[in-house]
Design a protein around this motif. Structure first.
Motif, mmCIF file in Angstrom:
data_model
loop_
_atom_site.group_PDB
_atom_site.id
_atom_site.type_symbol
_atom_site.label_atom_id
_atom_site.label_comp_id
_atom_site.label_asym_id
_atom_site.label_seq_id
_atom_site.Cartn_x
_atom_site.Cartn_y
_atom_site.Cartn_z
ATOM 1 N N GLN A 88 2.946 -6.063 13.569
ATOM 2 C CA GLN A 88 2.679 -5.611 12.198
ATOM 3 C C GLN A 88 1.176 -5.528 11.906
ATOM 4 O O GLN A 88 0.703 -4.560 11.325
ATOM 5 N N TYR B 111 1.157 3.800 13.639
ATOM 6 C CA TYR B 111 0.314 3.583 12.455
ATOM 7 C C TYR B 111 1.035 4.293 11.323
ATOM 8 O O TYR B 111 1.977 5.060 11.560
ATOM 9 N N PHE C 16 -0.617 8.980 7.142
ATOM 10 C CA PHE C 16 -1.898 9.578 7.531
ATOM 11 C C PHE C 16 -1.739 10.778 8.455
ATOM 12 O O PHE C 16 -2.701 11.267 9.030
ATOM 13 N N ASP D 158 -2.943 4.677 -1.967
ATOM 14 C CA ASP D 158 -3.509 3.341 -2.150
ATOM 15 C C ASP D 158 -2.674 2.543 -3.141
ATOM 16 O O ASP D 158 -2.576 1.316 -3.033
ATOM 17 N N ALA E 245 0.008 1.212 -1.105
ATOM 18 C CA ALA E 245 -0.550 0.164 -0.234
ATOM 19 C C ALA E 245 -0.680 -1.142 -1.024
ATOM 20 O O ALA E 245 -0.311 -2.216 -0.527
ATOM 21 N N GLN F 212 1.072 -4.572 -0.227
ATOM 22 C CA GLN F 212 0.179 -5.550 0.383
ATOM 23 C C GLN F 212 -0.113 -6.775 -0.479
ATOM 24 O O GLN F 212 -0.490 -7.819 0.062
ATOM 25 N N TYR G 199 -3.843 -13.567 8.416
ATOM 26 C CA TYR G 199 -3.351 -12.299 7.844
ATOM 27 C C TYR G 199 -3.401 -12.369 6.314
ATOM 28 O O TYR G 199 -3.969 -11.498 5.654
ATOM 29 N N GLU H 121 -8.524 -2.267 -2.391
ATOM 30 C CA GLU H 121 -7.510 -1.216 -2.591
ATOM 31 C C GLU H 121 -7.341 -0.900 -4.075
ATOM 32 O O GLU H 121 -7.039 0.225 -4.464
ATOM 33 N N MET I 271 6.088 5.344 2.923
ATOM 34 C CA MET I 271 5.196 4.301 3.450
ATOM 35 C C MET I 271 5.870 2.929 3.498
ATOM 36 O O MET I 271 5.510 2.071 4.291
ATOM 37 N N PRO J 116 15.165 -2.720 11.041
ATOM 38 C CA PRO J 116 15.545 -3.780 11.993
ATOM 39 C C PRO J 116 14.730 -5.060 11.860
ATOM 40 O O PRO J 116 15.209 -6.132 12.229
ATOM 41 N N LEU K 143 7.213 9.649 12.697
ATOM 42 C CA LEU K 143 7.100 8.441 13.536
ATOM 43 C C LEU K 143 7.155 8.773 15.023
ATOM 44 O O LEU K 143 6.543 8.098 15.848
#
Ligand code: ACO
Length: 328
Positions: free
Chosen positions: A48, A118, A122, A140, A143, A147, A158, A169, A208, A217, A282
């Motif tokens: 991750q 990734y 993007f 963002d 994100a 996040q 992390y 962000e 995203m 999974p 992907l």
């Protein structure tokens, strides 16, 4: 004492380590790099965090593309700062992943050979200036939504990296919102450009958060380990709830005719996301996948001399310190 489970040999140290690890997770506390951790926990974090780092680095490209064409000096300065922030985020995250035993070279190799994932987001093009607004507001924004809970991730390096990343962000999201607001207060052509960018980025931004919960999974185990705090669908719902009032302020339409609050379920009803598109991206077949990787590979090759020079300088400095020690 050692026991065997299948092909794995378990030592008394492992048993004690597992018990200590379980206690830390149960207490919602933090695991640090030197602590014992299950191999699968380490592997999932490397997966991750490295994917996240790669996303930040590849994520510099769609916006970096507009630095030379920003419509004013002020916009150029803001955009440059934002793109530099993304580089910084990538570096914090690579460093966090390195504490788990993978090297930066290994991660880079996985990225440039196309073996690492990734973020899907993007791999879409940025044909107009309004895309800078839509990326800031939607990408963002998504994100941040994803996040902020990661600031409480059970792995210390992390979680701590995420605290700073989320602060930055938040600035990125606001600058995107402000670009769209300026365009929406401009001419008809500017309003159309803003709406067109929102139309193109809305669905990819919902992707995203990852596949639906019943097709994710990794979620259950990551949540049991307190890495992820919310499921993919719950975060997607939260994001949509954030966007609806903001879209009203902007005067843009979210491109989903079925989007409405459902009092009975307490959730947003929405159209089905095009998961075929998501899985195509992907698999490396999105509109910009090949280009993004080519640019990253070229930058890595072009930067070889910088890495060599930095390594030579570091060797020289280390030798100097050694000489000083001998003299002393
Ligand atoms: N883009 C690319 N790959 C994705 C995406 C996505 N949007 N969503 C899920 N995947 C991948 C997962 O990495 C996983 O692949 P793998 O098992 O081969 O590694 C697979 O699809 C199945 O998904 P999940 O089981 O749901 O995976 P996971 O539990 O890791 O959840 C998520 C995915 C939500 C992206 C999680 O990894 C996460 O929160 N990561 C940190 C945030 C992040 O990476 N953000 C990057 C973009 S934000 C930015 O840079 C501005």
């Amino acid at each position: 004492m050692t026991t065997t489970q299948g092909s794995t040999t378990i030592t008394a140290d492992d048993e004690a380590g597992q018990a200590a690890f379980d206690a830390v997770i149960a207490a919602d506390s933090r695991i640090e790099p030197r602590d014992w951790m299950p191999a699968a926990y380490r592997k999932t974090l490397i997966r991750q965090i490295s994917q996240h780092a790669h996303s930040e680095i590849i994520g510099m490209q769609p916006e970096g593309n507009w630095i030379t064409r920003a419509p004013s000096l002020k916009r150029k300065a803001i955009l440059m700062a934002k793109v530099q922030d993304e580089a910084g985020h990538g570096l914090y995250l690579y460093s966090a992943a390195q504490t788990l035993g993978i090297t930066r070279d290994e991660m880079t190799e996985q990225l440039i050979t196309g073996r690492a994932k990734y973020s899907s987001i993007f791999n879409y093009p940025t044909p107009t200036w309004a895309d800078m607004g839509a990326i800031g507001w939607l990408v963002d924004g998504a994100a941040i939504c994803n996040q902020v809970p990661l600031c409480r991730a059970s792995y210390g390096p992390y979680g701590r990296a995420m605290v700073r990343i989320c602060k930055e962000e938040s600035f990125h999201q606001r600058q995107g919102f402000e670009i769209l607001l300026s365009l929406m207060q401009g001419t008809d052509a500017q309003r159309e450009m803003a709406q067109d960018a929102v139309d193109r980025w809305y669905w990819p931004s919902l992707m995203m958060f990852g596949p639906p919960d019943d097709a994710s999974p990794n979620s259950a185990q990551s949540m049991a380990w307190n890495i992820k705090r919310f499921s993919n669908d719950d975060l997607r719902q939260r994001f949509v709830g954030m966007l609806v009032p903001q879209a009203e302020v902007l005067g843009v339409t979210l491109p989903d005719p079925n989007l409405r609050w459902n009092d009975e379920t307490g959730r947003w009803d929405m159209s089905e996301i095009d998961w075929d598109e998501f899985f195509e991206v992907l698999a490396g077949r999105g509109p910009m996948n090949a280009e993004r990787l080519r640019i990253r590979r070229d930058a890595h090759e072009d930067g070889a001399w910088v890495r060599e020079a930095a390594a030579a300088y570091a060797r020289k400095q280390a030798a100097r310190v050694e000489d000083t020690r001998e003299v002393a």
